[in-house]
Design a protein around this motif. Sequence first.
Motif, short mmCIF file in Angstrom:
data_model
loop_
_atom_site.label_atom_id
_atom_site.label_comp_id
_atom_site.label_asym_id
_atom_site.label_seq_id
_atom_site.Cartn_x
_atom_site.Cartn_y
_atom_site.Cartn_z
N ASN A 199 0.88 -1.07 -0.10
CA ASN A 199 0.13 0.13 0.15
C ASN A 199 0.93 1.24 -0.02
OD1 ASN A 199 -2.11 -1.74 0.37
ND2 ASN A 199 -2.54 -1.20 2.35
N TYR B 223 0.61 5.46 1.02
CA TYR B 223 0.11 6.31 1.41
C TYR B 223 0.92 7.72 1.20
CZ TYR B 223 -2.06 2.46 4.18
OH TYR B 223 -2.40 1.22 4.79
N ASN C 134 0.69 -4.70 3.02
CA ASN C 134 -0.80 -4.64 3.30
C ASN C 134 -1.03 -5.23 4.72
OD1 ASN C 134 -3.59 -4.25 2.47
ND2 ASN C 134 -3.62 -6.40 2.67
N GLU C 135 -0.31 -6.08 5.35
CA GLU C 135 -0.57 -6.63 6.58
C GLU C 135 -0.57 -5.68 7.81
OE1 GLU C 135 3.25 -9.24 8.15
OE2 GLU C 135 3.49 -8.81 6.05
N ALA D 235 -1.48 -2.68 7.27
CA ALA D 235 -2.50 -1.43 6.77
C ALA D 235 -3.29 -0.80 8.09
CB ALA D 235 -3.42 -1.72 5.62
N GLU D 236 -3.79 -1.95 9.05
CA GLU D 236 -4.66 -1.10 10.08
C GLU D 236 -3.73 -0.56 11.08
OE1 GLU D 236 -7.12 -3.52 13.92
OE2 GLU D 236 -6.63 -4.46 11.87
N LEU D 237 -2.67 -0.99 11.25
CA LEU D 237 -1.48 -0.05 12.02
C LEU D 237 -1.20 1.27 11.50
CD1 LEU D 237 0.15 -0.16 14.43
CD2 LEU D 237 2.12 -1.32 13.08
N GLY E 245 -3.52 2.95 9.89
CA GLY E 245 -4.56 3.71 9.96
C GLY E 245 -4.75 4.30 11.37
N LYS E 246 -4.23 3.41 12.34
CA LYS E 246 -4.22 3.71 13.80
C LYS E 246 -3.16 4.82 14.34
CE LYS E 246 -3.47 2.06 18.33
NZ LYS E 246 -3.02 0.43 19.14
N LYS F 158 -3.72 8.55 12.11
CA LYS F 158 -5.09 8.68 12.12
C LYS F 158 -5.34 10.33 12.01
CE LYS F 158 -6.10 7.83 17.02
NZ LYS F 158 -7.06 7.03 18.03
N GLU G 96 -3.74 0.86 -3.22
CA GLU G 96 -3.66 -0.34 -2.78
C GLU G 96 -3.23 -1.20 -3.91
OE1 GLU G 96 -7.58 -0.82 -1.03
OE2 GLU G 96 -6.58 -0.56 1.07
#
Length: 219
Positions: free
Chosen positions: A89, A91, A133-134, A136-138, A140-141, A144, A153
């Motif tokens: 990804n 950004y 990608n693994e 990606a959630e981190l 975002g956190k 933020k 992506e």
Amino acid sequence: MKTISSIVEDYIKTKPFLSSALSQGIINLTSLSRLIKPEIEHQLGKEVKNGAIVMALKRLSSELEFRVTHRVLKFVRNIGEITVRSALNDYTFKVSETLLKSQAAFMSEIEGLNTVFYTSSRGVNESNIVVSNEVAELVGKIFKHEILLEKQENLSSITVKLPKDNVNVPGIYYFIFQRLSWEGINIYEVISTTNEFTILVNDEQVDKAFTVIKNLKSL
């Protein structure tokens, strides 16, 4: 003093793709001479015969072929390791007073995760980070509170190791990127260091891009 040869050379220098086509002998010189004749005559201030322009183009194409053959081609044949990574990804964040702190916090979190890919580049007004990608959630956190300008992506990266004398050979990146362009490959991002560069492409184009770069070694 202006000559037909000097004017033709100056004209070709302003047309990179035309220059490359000449160096590879894949362009009709007679047709090209007719096309550029009005400009050559305007620069020279008098009428010019097509044959004279063709002769200037022949001499120039030979010189260009020599330059490419004995400098750039010799270099690209010695390209080193080519590494491919997928599921990435990209950004793009607006540069802020807190962005570096966010990046530092992110790097601290992924330290020791050997399977995670991470790289970043910073411009005047925006900064990019490319990650697996693994995590990606981190991203975002931790980011933020930062201003996300764009996110892409399903990207893959191709990292090419260059010989150490690459900084002394002009036209290397142009030569490589031109080949990718000819194959219709869209480069989403370019990240480079002194002796290697990384390009980001869509997942569906990574195999073709890899083949193009690999085949440079056998030119």
